[in-house]
Design a protein around this motif. Structure first.
Motif, PDB file in Angstrom:
ATOM      1  N   MET A  58       0.842  -1.346   0.077  1.00  0.00           N
ATOM      2  CA  MET A  58       0.048  -0.067  -0.140  1.00  0.00           C
ATOM      3  C   MET A  58       0.759   1.018   0.068  1.00  0.00           C
ATOM      4  SD  MET A  58      -3.142   1.153  -0.039  1.00  0.00           S
ATOM      5  CE  MET A  58      -3.364   2.837  -0.150  1.00  0.00           C
ATOM      6  N   ASP A  59       2.131   1.067   0.733  1.00  0.00           N
ATOM      7  CA  ASP A  59       2.998   2.420   0.488  1.00  0.00           C
ATOM      8  C   ASP A  59       3.288   2.906  -0.591  1.00  0.00           C
ATOM      9  OD1 ASP A  59       3.149   0.518   2.902  1.00  0.00           O
ATOM     10  OD2 ASP A  59       4.757   1.791   3.687  1.00  0.00           O
ATOM     11  N   SER A  60       3.349   1.921  -1.557  1.00  0.00           N
ATOM     12  CA  SER A  60       4.085   2.118  -2.934  1.00  0.00           C
ATOM     13  C   SER A  60       2.940   2.523  -3.836  1.00  0.00           C
ATOM     14  CB  SER A  60       4.942   1.194  -3.458  1.00  0.00           C
ATOM     15  OG  SER A  60       3.936  -0.124  -3.720  1.00  0.00           O
ATOM     16  N   LEU A  61       1.622   2.388  -3.732  1.00  0.00           N
ATOM     17  CA  LEU A  61       0.508   2.810  -4.379  1.00  0.00           C
ATOM     18  C   LEU A  61       0.244   4.162  -4.415  1.00  0.00           C
ATOM     19  CD1 LEU A  61      -1.930  -0.263  -3.510  1.00  0.00           C
ATOM     20  CD2 LEU A  61      -0.691  -0.094  -5.564  1.00  0.00           C
ATOM     21  N   PRO A  62      -0.382   4.378  -5.522  1.00  0.00           N
ATOM     22  CA  PRO A  62      -0.676   5.651  -5.666  1.00  0.00           C
ATOM     23  C   PRO A  62      -1.833   6.397  -4.854  1.00  0.00           C
ATOM     24  CG  PRO A  62      -1.175   4.956  -7.646  1.00  0.00           C
ATOM     25  CD  PRO A  62      -0.735   3.793  -6.692  1.00  0.00           C
ATOM     26  N   SER A  63      -1.614   7.481  -4.286  1.00  0.00           N
ATOM     27  CA  SER A  63      -2.986   7.936  -3.574  1.00  0.00           C
ATOM     28  C   SER A  63      -3.201   9.709  -4.009  1.00  0.00           C
ATOM     29  CB  SER A  63      -2.534   8.059  -1.981  1.00  0.00           C
ATOM     30  OG  SER A  63      -3.801   8.379  -1.244  1.00  0.00           O
ATOM     31  N   PRO A  64      -4.386   9.910  -4.663  1.00  0.00           N
ATOM     32  CA  PRO A  64      -4.606  11.331  -5.124  1.00  0.00           C
ATOM     33  C   PRO A  64      -4.762  12.267  -4.006  1.00  0.00           C
ATOM     34  CG  PRO A  64      -5.882   9.433  -6.538  1.00  0.00           C
ATOM     35  CD  PRO A  64      -5.062   8.676  -5.576  1.00  0.00           C
ATOM     36  N   LEU A  65      -5.337  11.515  -2.714  1.00  0.00           N
ATOM     37  CA  LEU A  65      -5.387  12.404  -1.750  1.00  0.00           C
ATOM     38  C   LEU A  65      -4.295  11.842  -0.507  1.00  0.00           C
ATOM     39  CD1 LEU A  65      -9.326  12.645  -0.950  1.00  0.00           C
ATOM     40  CD2 LEU A  65      -8.038  14.460  -1.918  1.00  0.00           C
ATOM     41  N   PRO A  66      -3.932  12.730   0.231  1.00  0.00           N
ATOM     42  CA  PRO A  66      -3.020  12.468   1.405  1.00  0.00           C
ATOM     43  C   PRO A  66      -3.776  11.344   2.234  1.00  0.00           C
ATOM     44  CG  PRO A  66      -2.929  14.729   1.219  1.00  0.00           C
ATOM     45  CD  PRO A  66      -4.129  14.156   0.143  1.00  0.00           C
ATOM     46  N   THR A  67      -2.927  10.415   2.660  1.00  0.00           N
ATOM     47  CA  THR A  67      -3.656   9.226   3.460  1.00  0.00           C
ATOM     48  C   THR A  67      -4.457   9.660   4.556  1.00  0.00           C
ATOM     49  OG1 THR A  67      -1.822   7.746   2.775  1.00  0.00           O
ATOM     50  CG2 THR A  67      -3.225   7.084   4.634  1.00  0.00           C
ATOM     51  N   ALA A  68      -4.167  10.706   5.212  1.00  0.00           N
ATOM     52  CA  ALA A  68      -4.878  11.338   6.407  1.00  0.00           C
ATOM     53  C   ALA A  68      -6.309  11.634   6.093  1.00  0.00           C
ATOM     54  CB  ALA A  68      -4.178  12.301   7.163  1.00  0.00           C
TER      55      ALA A  68
END
Length: 247
Positions: free
Chosen positions: A87-97
């Protein structure tokens, strides 16, 4: 058990959903077909599986210091496996928080709008999005966790992983941050003598051929067996011996 008997060892695994999902969805922690149970069975150990869908290496740190199950398992643990970083390496359009706050949106109608809206945006923005957790932070959190556990159980064997691969439409089939995560965790493992299991080597053929879970990211049971085989090699490198070899 009498005081003269040796306590049964436990395999302590911190993980994300890859470790307990099969070809059709999530499975109970005691399902014998998932790799943690395959490995524990081969070692003749108990298993303590601590994880949740979407966990990163940061969540492992929080679990190690906040989850009483990890505290209870540690005195009996024969080895610790860090099975996160995918999951760390997957893209996240929004910040995780921010992304994780969607579940708390009220009223429910607004929450559904927010969830559906993010579900529409994620595959479209993933090719240009930042990773869910920057690679250097993945390594930093792994080291904080390793050091804390080693302080309480000096010399306990550790094994960690580098990310799997995916063809998930929900992430736009994007995984451009994988190489950075691989490099950071591999370098960390080399510095601290932690064997690294390459999940791509174990599951790549199954996932990329479409034989895994239809979501394009989770695995079939053949992949779980392949991970178990590599995990046994990693544990042996870390100093763990199997029952058959006299451990």
């Amino acid at each position: 058990m009498s005081s003269s008997e040796t306590p049964r060892k436990t395999l302590l695994v911190f993980c994300d959903s890859l470790s307990y999902y099969g070809p059709t969805g999530g499975l109970p922690a005691d399902d014998p077909r998932i790799w943690p149970n395959i490995v524990a069975s081969q070692l003749d150990w108990d298993l303590e599986l601590i994880g949740r869908i979407g966990w990163t290496c940061r969540d492992v740190w929080w679990a190690a210091i906040q989850d009483p199950r990890s505290w209870a398992a540690l005195p009996r643990a024969g080895a610790v496996v860090f099975a996160t970083c995918g999951m760390d390496s997957l893209p996240s359009p929004l910040p995780t928080a921010v992304r994780e706050l969607i579940r708390y949106v009220r009223p429910p109608l607004f929450r559904r709008w927010a969830r559906d809206g993010y579900g529409w945006l994620q595959p479209r923005l993933s090719p240009v999005a930042r990773p869910a957790l920057p690679a250097h932070l993945s390594a930093d959190y792994l080291e904080q966790t390793r050091a804390a556990i080693d302080f309480n159980r000096p010399g306990i064997p550790f094994v960690a992983c580098i990310p799997s691969v995916h063809v998930a439409e929900t992430y736009g089939k994007s995984h451009r941050w994988r190489d950075a995560t691989v490099t950071a965790i591999t370098d960390w493992g080399r510095r601290h003598g932690v064997p690294i299991v390459d999940l791509k080597a174990a599951v790549g053929d199954e996932v990329m051929s479409g034989r895994g879970n239809p979501d394009g990211i989770h695995w079939n049971f053949e992949a779980h067996q392949a991970v178990a085989d590599l995990m046994m090699k990693g544990l042996a490198e870390a100093g763990v011996t199997t029952v058959g070899s006299g451990g």
